[in-house]
Design a protein around this motif. Structure first.
Motif, PDB file in Angstrom:
ATOM      1  N   ALA A  70      -7.473   2.024   8.183  1.00  0.00           N
ATOM      2  CA  ALA A  70      -8.320   2.626   7.149  1.00  0.00           C
ATOM      3  C   ALA A  70      -7.687   3.851   6.493  1.00  0.00           C
ATOM      4  O   ALA A  70      -7.840   4.067   5.294  1.00  0.00           O
ATOM      5  CB  ALA A  70      -9.681   2.992   7.730  1.00  0.00           C
ATOM      6  N   ASN A  71      -6.977   4.684   7.275  1.00  0.00           N
ATOM      7  CA  ASN A  71      -6.322   5.821   6.618  1.00  0.00           C
ATOM      8  C   ASN A  71      -4.810   5.844   6.863  1.00  0.00           C
ATOM      9  O   ASN A  71      -4.213   6.865   7.180  1.00  0.00           O
ATOM     10  CB  ASN A  71      -6.981   7.153   6.997  1.00  0.00           C
ATOM     11  CG  ASN A  71      -7.066   7.321   8.497  1.00  0.00           C
ATOM     12  OD1 ASN A  71      -6.718   6.395   9.230  1.00  0.00           O
ATOM     13  ND2 ASN A  71      -7.490   8.486   8.947  1.00  0.00           N
ATOM     14  N   LYS A 110      -5.431  -1.669  13.372  1.00  0.00           N
ATOM     15  CA  LYS A 110      -4.577  -0.497  13.507  1.00  0.00           C
ATOM     16  C   LYS A 110      -3.099  -0.919  13.528  1.00  0.00           C
ATOM     17  O   LYS A 110      -2.790  -2.122  13.577  1.00  0.00           O
ATOM     18  CB  LYS A 110      -4.937   0.269  14.780  1.00  0.00           C
ATOM     19  CG  LYS A 110      -4.598  -0.487  16.071  1.00  0.00           C
ATOM     20  CD  LYS A 110      -4.786   0.390  17.269  1.00  0.00           C
ATOM     21  CE  LYS A 110      -4.180  -0.228  18.532  1.00  0.00           C
ATOM     22  NZ  LYS A 110      -2.718  -0.321  18.518  1.00  0.00           N
ATOM     23  N   GLU A 121      -2.587   7.998   4.202  1.00  0.00           N
ATOM     24  CA  GLU A 121      -2.714   9.431   4.407  1.00  0.00           C
ATOM     25  C   GLU A 121      -1.965   9.865   5.672  1.00  0.00           C
ATOM     26  O   GLU A 121      -1.237  10.864   5.679  1.00  0.00           O
ATOM     27  CB  GLU A 121      -4.203   9.765   4.518  1.00  0.00           C
ATOM     28  CG  GLU A 121      -4.521  11.228   4.423  1.00  0.00           C
ATOM     29  CD  GLU A 121      -5.955  11.503   4.859  1.00  0.00           C
ATOM     30  OE1 GLU A 121      -6.808  10.586   4.718  1.00  0.00           O
ATOM     31  OE2 GLU A 121      -6.203  12.606   5.376  1.00  0.00           O
ATOM     32  N   GLN A 122      -2.148   9.098   6.752  1.00  0.00           N
ATOM     33  CA  GLN A 122      -1.501   9.510   8.006  1.00  0.00           C
ATOM     34  C   GLN A 122       0.019   9.340   7.965  1.00  0.00           C
ATOM     35  O   GLN A 122       0.755  10.145   8.529  1.00  0.00           O
ATOM     36  CB  GLN A 122      -2.102   8.746   9.180  1.00  0.00           C
ATOM     37  CG  GLN A 122      -3.179   9.584   9.860  1.00  0.00           C
ATOM     38  CD  GLN A 122      -3.459   9.106  11.278  1.00  0.00           C
ATOM     39  OE1 GLN A 122      -4.401   8.369  11.477  1.00  0.00           O
ATOM     40  NE2 GLN A 122      -2.656   9.517  12.250  1.00  0.00           N
ATOM     41  N   ILE A 129      -2.397   4.272  14.467  1.00  0.00           N
ATOM     42  CA  ILE A 129      -3.003   4.680  13.189  1.00  0.00           C
ATOM     43  C   ILE A 129      -4.000   3.616  12.736  1.00  0.00           C
ATOM     44  O   ILE A 129      -3.620   2.462  12.549  1.00  0.00           O
ATOM     45  CB  ILE A 129      -1.939   4.852  12.085  1.00  0.00           C
ATOM     46  CG1 ILE A 129      -0.808   5.784  12.546  1.00  0.00           C
ATOM     47  CG2 ILE A 129      -2.573   5.375  10.800  1.00  0.00           C
ATOM     48  CD1 ILE A 129       0.283   5.962  11.510  1.00  0.00           C
ATOM     49  N   ARG A 145       1.823   9.647   5.313  1.00  0.00           N
ATOM     50  CA  ARG A 145       2.324  10.756   4.510  1.00  0.00           C
ATOM     51  C   ARG A 145       2.382  12.051   5.338  1.00  0.00           C
ATOM     52  O   ARG A 145       3.369  12.782   5.313  1.00  0.00           O
ATOM     53  CB  ARG A 145       1.449  10.940   3.275  1.00  0.00           C
ATOM     54  CG  ARG A 145       2.072  11.883   2.267  1.00  0.00           C
ATOM     55  CD  ARG A 145       1.220  12.020   1.015  1.00  0.00           C
ATOM     56  NE  ARG A 145       1.354  10.890   0.121  1.00  0.00           N
ATOM     57  CZ  ARG A 145       0.327  10.272  -0.467  1.00  0.00           C
ATOM     58  NH1 ARG A 145      -0.921  10.644  -0.202  1.00  0.00           N
ATOM     59  NH2 ARG A 145       0.538   9.269  -1.295  1.00  0.00           N
ATOM     60  N   ASN A 146       1.313  12.288   6.103  1.00  0.00           N
ATOM     61  CA  ASN A 146       1.294  13.463   6.981  1.00  0.00           C
ATOM     62  C   ASN A 146       2.417  13.421   8.016  1.00  0.00           C
ATOM     63  O   ASN A 146       3.085  14.426   8.268  1.00  0.00           O
ATOM     64  CB  ASN A 146      -0.040  13.554   7.730  1.00  0.00           C
ATOM     65  CG  ASN A 146      -1.116  14.119   6.832  1.00  0.00           C
ATOM     66  OD1 ASN A 146      -0.815  14.709   5.793  1.00  0.00           O
ATOM     67  ND2 ASN A 146      -2.369  13.924   7.221  1.00  0.00           N
ATOM     68  N   ASN A 186       0.818  -1.222   0.000  1.00  0.00           N
ATOM     69  CA  ASN A 186       0.000   0.000   0.000  1.00  0.00           C
ATOM     70  C   ASN A 186       0.848   1.266   0.000  1.00  0.00           C
ATOM     71  O   ASN A 186       0.627   2.186  -0.788  1.00  0.00           O
ATOM     72  CB  ASN A 186      -0.862   0.067   1.264  1.00  0.00           C
ATOM     73  CG  ASN A 186      -2.192  -0.616   1.044  1.00  0.00           C
ATOM     74  OD1 ASN A 186      -2.540  -0.922  -0.087  1.00  0.00           O
ATOM     75  ND2 ASN A 186      -2.918  -0.856   2.123  1.00  0.00           N
TER      76      ASN A 186
END
Lengths: 499, 499
Positions: free
Chosen positions: A394-395, A377, A398-399, A391, A401-402, A332
């Motif tokens: 599910a995201n 998680k 995105e997290q 984390i 990357r942030n 992913n």
């Protein structure tokens, strides 16, 4: 790594955890030597001042190179390759220049069993290698600007104590050599390149630098002026030159007869620049961000931004589901452009792996155990501040990357805060002396007199030197005096310990 | 280039057209020297065997590098950088190996004014630089495979006559060094890399090569066997080694004590490979495709695939519309991923520009005059076969792309046809001798005896040598005898003039 090893369950997991024996705050030099070796960037070599640069270091170098090369291509600068070897005749042509390098030049005197008729030098830099060709290639104003760059190695036999990346006998660099019809164009390019160097340090390596001008004593040998991006190491109190962009003026052009016919039909000298950054960048990054757990890599230059570690041992019966999840996570992340890998080795414990990747400075470690799997998680640990974050799967992308963006940002801000807190404005010799002993980055009004600078170095037993006069100069109020000479001050200048 | 120069209309256009004074068919060596210089790939240098590689050459090198690097990354091979300098102790550790390089090693004996205590060599290749570290890094079977590559320069002081790119004192290369647990893995990698080398030559440089194995006499010093991609220059009748992929066996592993604990807990030697291709690739490309008008660059490696030339002079009143169209065409082509530029210089004539870009080997020249503009077309000229094609502006991008593909394909096919037409199958010494005098690429059944090969070289006054035994061996009918010894033949082998 990146492959599974089929579980040999009978093996022990007793591999000792490697840690640093020196502390960054207590014994900076030893700490640095340990961290570059244990972080797997460097191996020492049997010739003093030469080092093996391992893939972990070279991958960072290549990421910076990709950025810089793309930028200079936009400026129409072209890559070339000039020889490593240079004859004594060529090398000695420019006197001021060679005087600066002569003690450091390595000479080849033998090939096989035969003595060479004349010794041949290994390039310490390529001005005298390239400029005879500039003279040949440049004839009219339409041949200008001539803008060349090469990526290569150079050799400078340093008498001072060598330090990996920072001061080495051989190093890698890019060297840009350009020629223009006017001083204005040359001046502009010096600044354009300096801005790229600032971006390499600040945007990629997260190392704050000061754009400034070197004093006459410290400018590049044979140049008109030298601009620099100057870094500071709070732990040792040293200022370090990050990279320089030199305007050579018309000095080399006179020596090497690099002339062009201008639009009026007159033969005039070109204006030249040379500029370079080196593998020293890597050492500065380690010195600024590293801690007592090892390297700390800024995400933008880390070849591995996230390492996924299963928090089970392959002894346990349920490891397969976790291993599968690790692979899925990496897939992913990779597909989203994040540089990620997993560590499924079965002969190292979870603790060992965490400590190993911490030592190597990977920005984000992602652990996943059976409980995490059940709760959909993962547990992420930031290398920069040790913060642990749960984390939701599910995201995840995105997290992650942030988080990587935040780590990059935070590393720069923390480093800048530390550096800024070391700045001490002084107006007198007493203040200067005290600040120097406290390893401060000293900012002082100065009379800009070469002799005074030499005197400062003498009075401090070679402990202090000027770093640069920032391009962005604060005003100098009427009546401000030089901290060292008491004469009227003409510019603000940074000073620090000499590395 | 790529910028407009504002018309200084009073200037003359009398710049002489540069042409080659030697013919490829008549005086190959002189032709080659002229073409690499006038094509702006090379400048000669004051140290024999060292050359300046200009942007026109380096840009080709970089295109190949991008391909090769991406491919070896997929194979999990990592880039590193080991030192240029190597101590005599390290260098002499492996006897067979150093014996092969000793006469060519450049020795540094002095730094500045000081004599070094012990002379230090410049790497002629890096086996003995790297393998002490392989010994340190490899402990268990999980440390394998270890697969490293570096892009660097090496120095070999050749006593033979130097030739730009082909045989030089310093050259650029990549050198891969890998270690495996089993011979099978090493053997497989040798072939995988050899296939990449074939693709560099055939797909990028459009140079046909033969995949083969070197004889014992010509294998890499210290290796178990050497695989090669072998090229042939019809005009000179020389075979030239294009790149080699060596299986080192366990020979270096024994010398440098590179062992790992296998799954049974035994300490065993690793199996090693080393492989390299060099800037020689560029020379071979020039030799195979160049003609009496200059360089001929295959589109896939040309940094400039199409040059757009206005067929008006800036003296004419209507030049502006044409100049605008030139810029528009380049914009279109560039946006479609075609490497294109225009030549709007006002101090050179249309004829001069055509001849200039022909000399530099640009695959496609696109001319446009007032009539063309009116008819909404351009006139393209192929560099490979001089064919002129009118292209309607409406489908310019598509046709240019097709033409470039055809040029690439055609260059390879023509080169292969020429090469194949030089192949001569021989069965006796008389046939061999005749074919050699006719500069043929000789293919002969051979007894694979080292002494016989040396004898062939002696009998031809060092004029002939084996090139390789192709991996793809035709059958050897019962009773076939060696062309040289009359003993039973065991393999088919290529022979040619020794460069």
């Amino acid at each position: 790594m990146g492959t599974r090893s089929e579980g040999k369950k009978e093996e022990t997991l007793n591999e000792p955890i490697i840690s640093l024996s020196s502390r960054k705050d207590e014994n900076f030099e030893e700490w640095y030597s340990e961290v570059v070796v244990n972080g797997e960037m460097i191996e020492y070599y049997d010739i003093p001042g030469c080092y093996v640069m391992r893939p972990w270091a070279i991958s960072i170098w290549e990421i910076m190179k990709e950025f810089f090369y793309a930028e200079i291509k936009k400026m129409k600068i072209k890559n070339c390759y000039f020889p490593l070897l240079v004859s004594a005749d060529f090398l000695h042509k420019e006197k001021d220049h060679i005087k600066g390098f002569a003690p450091e030049v390595a000479w080849v005197t033998r090939s096989g069993e035969s003595e060479l008729k004349l010794p041949i030098a290994i390039r310490p830099t390529s001005e005298s290698v390239m400029y005879p060709y500039f003279s040949k290639w440049i004839r009219g104003h339409r041949d200008l600007p001539l803008q060349f760059n090469q990526w290569c190695n150079v050799v400078r036999w340093e008498s001072r104590k060598p330090t990996p990346f920072i001061r080495s006998c051989e190093f890698l660099w890019q060297e840009g050599h350009t020629a223009f019809a006017t001083k204005e164009e040359a001046d502009n390019e010096v600044l354009d390149i300096l801005e790229l160097y600032r971006r390499i340090y600040e945007e990629f390596l997260a190392v704050p630098v000061i754009k400034g001008k070197k004093t006459e004593n410290h400018k590049f040998a044979g140049s008109l002026y030298t601009n620099t991006v100057e870094a500071f190491i709070p732990n040792s109190g040293h200022g370090l030159q990050g990279a320089t962009s030199n305007c050579l003026g018309q000095h080399f052009a006179r020596t090497f007869e690099i002339n062009f016919e201008n639009e009026k039909g007159e033969s005039v000298n070109v204006w030249q620049n040379s500029w370079a950054y080196t593998t020293r960048t890597l050492g500065l990054m380690v010195m600024v961000h590293g801690d007592d757990k090892g390297l700390v890599l800024p995400p933008k230059v880390a070849s591995l931004q996230a390492i996924v570690i299963p928090n089970v041992s392959s002894f346990s019966t349920n490891f397969q589901a976790i291993f599968d999840e690790c692979e899925a996570i990496v897939k992913n992340l990779t597909e989203a452009g994040i540089r990620a890998d997993f560590d499924l080795r079965d002969n190292y414990s979870y603790e060992w792996k965490n400590s190993h990747w911490e030592m190597k400075g990977v920005p984000l470690r992602i652990g996943i155990g059976l409980e995490d799997l059940a709760n959909k998680k993962v547990r992420a640990v930031r290398r920069d501040n040790f913060e642990e974050i749960d984390i939701p799967m599910a995201n995840l992308v995105e997290q992650v990357r942030n988080l990587l963006d935040h780590i990059q940002q935070n590393l720069f801000e923390v480093a800048k805060q530390k550096r800024d807190s070391c700045i001490r404005v002084v107006h007198s010799w007493e203040e200067f002396d005290e600040a120097l002993n406290q390893k401060k980055l000293i900012f002082a009004p100065w009379c800009d007199d070469e002799a005074v600078e030499k005197d400062v170095t003498n009075r401090t037993n070679n402990d202090a030197k000027s770093l640069c006069s920032p391009l962005d100069q604060p005003p100098i109020p009427e009546g401000t005096l030089c901290f060292a000479s008491g004469k009227p001050a003409t510019k603000w200048t940074y000073w620090g310990k000499s590395f």
